[in-house]
Design a protein around this motif. Structure first.
Motif, PDB file in Angstrom:
ATOM      1  N   GLY A  99     -19.459 -10.951   6.741  1.00 25.19           N
ATOM      2  CA  GLY A  99     -19.540 -10.433   5.385  1.00 25.19           C
ATOM      3  C   GLY A  99     -20.862  -9.780   5.075  1.00 25.19           C
ATOM      4  O   GLY A  99     -21.178  -9.500   3.932  1.00 25.19           O
ATOM      5  N   VAL A 100     -21.667  -9.520   6.128  1.00 31.74           N
ATOM      6  CA  VAL A 100     -22.964  -8.865   5.917  1.00 31.74           C
ATOM      7  C   VAL A 100     -23.109  -7.783   6.979  1.00 31.74           C
ATOM      8  O   VAL A 100     -22.492  -7.816   8.034  1.00 31.74           O
ATOM      9  CB  VAL A 100     -24.143  -9.867   6.069  1.00 31.74           C
ATOM     10  N   VAL A 101     -23.940  -6.791   6.689  1.00 28.96           N
ATOM     11  CA  VAL A 101     -24.188  -5.716   7.630  1.00 28.96           C
ATOM     12  C   VAL A 101     -25.539  -5.937   8.275  1.00 28.96           C
ATOM     13  O   VAL A 101     -26.533  -6.198   7.599  1.00 28.96           O
ATOM     14  CB  VAL A 101     -24.157  -4.342   6.915  1.00 28.96           C
ATOM     15  N   LYS A 102     -25.565  -5.816   9.588  1.00 27.85           N
ATOM     16  CA  LYS A 102     -26.818  -6.024  10.319  1.00 27.85           C
ATOM     17  C   LYS A 102     -27.823  -4.936   9.980  1.00 27.85           C
ATOM     18  O   LYS A 102     -27.463  -3.769   9.907  1.00 27.85           O
ATOM     19  CB  LYS A 102     -26.532  -6.003  11.822  1.00 27.85           C
TER      20      LYS A 102
ATOM     21  N   SER B 256     -20.193  -7.394  10.162  1.00 32.79           N
ATOM     22  CA  SER B 256     -19.777  -7.394   8.755  1.00 32.79           C
ATOM     23  C   SER B 256     -18.401  -8.006   8.569  1.00 32.79           C
ATOM     24  O   SER B 256     -18.170  -8.780   7.641  1.00 32.79           O
ATOM     25  CB  SER B 256     -19.774  -5.952   8.216  1.00 32.79           C
TER      26      SER B 256
ATOM     27  N   SER C  32     -22.455  -3.369  14.089  1.00 30.24           N
ATOM     28  CA  SER C  32     -22.654  -3.783  12.700  1.00 30.24           C
ATOM     29  C   SER C  32     -21.333  -3.962  11.949  1.00 30.24           C
ATOM     30  O   SER C  32     -21.217  -4.832  11.079  1.00 30.24           O
ATOM     31  CB  SER C  32     -23.539  -2.765  11.967  1.00 30.24           C
ATOM     32  N   LEU C  33     -20.317  -3.147  12.281  1.00 32.60           N
ATOM     33  CA  LEU C  33     -19.022  -3.297  11.615  1.00 32.60           C
ATOM     34  C   LEU C  33     -18.364  -4.627  11.974  1.00 32.60           C
ATOM     35  O   LEU C  33     -17.717  -5.274  11.137  1.00 32.60           O
ATOM     36  CB  LEU C  33     -18.088  -2.146  11.990  1.00 32.60           C
TER      37      LEU C  33
END
Length: 255
Positions: free
Chosen positions: A252-255, A248, A244-245
């Motif tokens: 620019g988004v987090v899973k 992101s 997820s990092l």
């Protein structure tokens, strides 16, 4: 760490008030292909420049095959078995392909100032270096271009020539800085196969900086991800794609 052929430990480098690398640590095993990825400005090429002794870190250590890289001069780096390519082509356009490749073998030469002035053994050494250059050109299927000037050759061919120049010094570690930039889709596929081939044939370790994620995930056995100079992830290609990092940092988004 103590296990890798290449060990990067706590490397930090600053330019003015900007921290380009922040306490970076990772290792690369012998004959491993390791991808080093991250958004623009993440510090990837900065690390290559530290390893090439262009930049000096303010903290940390880099060890390669038992050698402390950071106490070496730039000209000594190829001598201990590290070679690199560059983001932008750095060939001499008016020189022939074989002459460009031979330039990469200068660390294998035994001439010094006095023997060169007297031309003692110069022809024999030139023959030896030319033979080594032809062997690499043959491996990369470039022999038909050997006596042609680099100027005017296709971009993909010149990328291979630069790779040949890096390989002719017989490195143990090859640093590839965005080798797929400017290549067509088919050329990228060919390059991916070539990197695996030369790794296997020459028993190389490869550290690959590349924005072409398909290529990185296909050929890398390990991937290290940087963001703003810090390592945010490390693992197999599958682990990185699900992190997820990393998602992101790129999207620019987090899973």
């Amino acid at each position: 760490m103590g296990q890798g052929l290449l060990e990067v430990e706590g490397v930090t480098i600053q330019f003015g008030g900007v921290t380009a690398l922040d306490n970076l640590s990772f290792q690369v095993a012998n004959q491993q292909i390791c991808g080093l990825i991250g958004p623009n400005g993440a510090g990837k090429t900065t690390l290559f420049n530290v390893m090439s002794r262009i930049y000096d870190p303010i903290e940390g250590a880099i060890t390669f095959d038992g050698h402390n890289i950071l106490n070496r001069a730039p000209h000594q780096i190829p001598q201990i078995g590290i070679s690199r390519t560059f983001q932008n082509l750095a060939l001499w356009p008016k020189m022939t392909v074989i002459e460009n490749v031979m330039a990469g073998a200068h660390t294998r030469g035994r001439q010094n100032f006095f023997s060169a002035m007297g031309r003692f053994g110069l022809k024999e050494e030139e023959r030896t270096l030319k033979k080594a250059a032809y062997e690499i050109l043959e491996l990369l299927e470039l022999t038909k271009f050997a006596e042609q000037p680099c100027d005017g050759l296709p971009f993909g061919t010149m990328k291979r020539i630069e790779l040949a120049r890096a390989l002719v010094s017989k490195p143990k570690l090859l640093l590839l800085d965005e080798p797929a930039t400017g290549l067509t889709h088919s050329e990228v596929n060919d390059l991916s196969k070539l990197i695996i081939t030369i790794r296997d044939y020459l028993n190389l370790t490869v550290l690959l900086v590349e924005h072409h994620m398909g290529m990185v995930m296909e050929i890398s056995e390990k991937v290290v991800v940087l963001d703003f100079g810090s390592k945010i992830a490390e693992g197999t290609p599958t682990e990185i794609q699900e992190n997820s990092l990393v998602i992101s940092a790129y999207l620019g988004v987090v899973k």
